[in-house]
Design an enzyme around this catalytic site. Sequence first.
Site, mmCIF file in Angstrom:
data_model
loop_
_atom_site.group_PDB
_atom_site.id
_atom_site.type_symbol
_atom_site.label_atom_id
_atom_site.label_comp_id
_atom_site.label_asym_id
_atom_site.label_seq_id
_atom_site.Cartn_x
_atom_site.Cartn_y
_atom_site.Cartn_z
ATOM 1 N N VAL A 65 -5.719 29.218 -8.373
ATOM 2 C CA VAL A 65 -6.610 30.195 -8.994
ATOM 3 C C VAL A 65 -7.194 31.190 -7.992
ATOM 4 C CG1 VAL A 65 -7.202 28.798 -11.016
ATOM 5 C CG2 VAL A 65 -8.611 28.636 -8.942
ATOM 6 N N LYS B 201 -2.275 21.130 -3.668
ATOM 7 C CA LYS B 201 -1.839 19.912 -4.351
ATOM 8 C C LYS B 201 -0.424 19.506 -3.956
ATOM 9 C CE LYS B 201 -4.927 20.904 -8.219
ATOM 10 N NZ LYS B 201 -5.088 21.445 -9.575
ATOM 11 N N TYR C 226 0.899 26.008 -14.081
ATOM 12 C CA TYR C 226 0.021 25.787 -15.230
ATOM 13 C C TYR C 226 0.836 25.684 -16.510
ATOM 14 C CZ TYR C 226 -3.253 27.279 -11.665
ATOM 15 O OH TYR C 226 -3.952 27.393 -10.503
ATOM 16 N N SER D 125 -5.128 25.361 -5.829
ATOM 17 C CA SER D 125 -4.181 24.324 -6.288
ATOM 18 C C SER D 125 -2.899 24.243 -5.480
ATOM 19 C CB SER D 125 -3.799 24.572 -7.740
ATOM 20 O OG SER D 125 -4.713 23.947 -8.582
ATOM 21 N N TYR E 224 -11.365 16.599 -2.686
ATOM 22 C CA TYR E 224 -10.545 17.501 -3.501
ATOM 23 C C TYR E 224 -11.027 18.952 -3.334
ATOM 24 C CZ TYR E 224 -8.817 19.752 -7.745
ATOM 25 O OH TYR E 224 -8.235 20.629 -8.627
HETATM 26 N N1 GLU Z 1 -10.197 23.784 -7.206
HETATM 27 C C1 GLU Z 1 -9.741 24.336 -8.446
HETATM 28 C C2 GLU Z 1 -10.213 23.511 -9.620
HETATM 29 O O1 GLU Z 1 -10.137 22.339 -9.577
HETATM 30 C C3 GLU Z 1 -8.260 24.422 -8.409
HETATM 31 C C4 GLU Z 1 -7.711 25.047 -9.625
HETATM 32 C C5 GLU Z 1 -6.407 25.720 -9.413
HETATM 33 O O2 GLU Z 1 -6.179 26.423 -8.427
HETATM 34 O O3 GLU Z 1 -5.574 25.529 -10.299
HETATM 35 O O4 GLU Z 1 -10.672 24.017 -10.594
#
Ligand code: GLU
Length: 303
Positions: free
Chosen positions: A257, A66, A239, A63, A188
């Site tokens: 994650v 992002k 989060y 993430s 993604y």
């Molecule tokens: N590629 C992961 C998902 O979409 C990213 C989640 C994350 O790192 O928060 O579940």
Amino acid sequence: MDIQNLLEDITGAVQPQIGQGQVAGYIPQLGAVDPHQFGISLVTKDGEVFSAGDAHVEFSIQSISKVFALALVLSSDGDGIWKRVFREPSGNPFNSLVQLESEDGIPRNPFINAGAIVVTDRLLSLTGDAAGAVRALMRRESGNALVDTDHRVATSELESGHRNASLAHFLASCGNLENPVDEVLESYAQQCALAMTCQDLALAARFLASNGLGAEGELVLSPAQTKRINAVMLTCGTYDAAGEFAYRVGLPGKSGVGGGIVAVVPGKCAISVWSPGLGRSGNSVAGVAALDEFTTRTGWSVF
Ligand code: GLU
């Protein structure tokens, strides 16, 4: 301040937390990573680099990508994305479906999965290759031309990513995707599966600490956009524990994650930490502890 010594001290101080928590087994390839690893890197706004522990071991940035996808969309497309994504904390897990339905397909923020899928969709429309655009930004800003997607991780996520597929189909049903669902999900997964070291990531995030100024003297973002992206990181970047992260660390940050976290001391430096064991909210246990130590010892928080 002797930053090298400080990072080594912090690495020693968090030894009891390393290996605590759970690795992200819901993406099978990530479940196989050894949790007994910890790295930390700091890059000053002028480009000085300090590292300790496993700072040169590659990990899946997940993430954290992002932030960079959002930076690319903001820089080439201005504020249009905010018609399709809100910028409020969600108070829900990062992959929750519930809120998206009750809020008519407008995700709460660009750092939960639904919001990030919309940002990637926009980047795909703008560039034709969203993951390639994020990768190019990472390569340029880190100075490491070898930064690349780990395709085993991307495939592993696509094969097991039923929740993201549900979110994307729901977004499409609300008219909030411009491209075919499969293409958006593939982009993604590929951007999330970029493999980088703590040092690569801290270098790549330096523009967030320097009013948007990039490694080659170019403006990655305007100073105003940099302020805003840091604000969204502070309120939505870790989060459902952004409040706890602000309380303990007091910096804009984005976690993934894979166990990485990028944090920004505006006007001073970017810091990247990594340790794969995640706490219940999905943030690296040792990573948060290290950043807590860092701001507590230096006083370099935004509060
Ligand atoms: N590629 C992961 C998902 O979409 C990213 C989640 C994350 O790192 O928060 O579940």
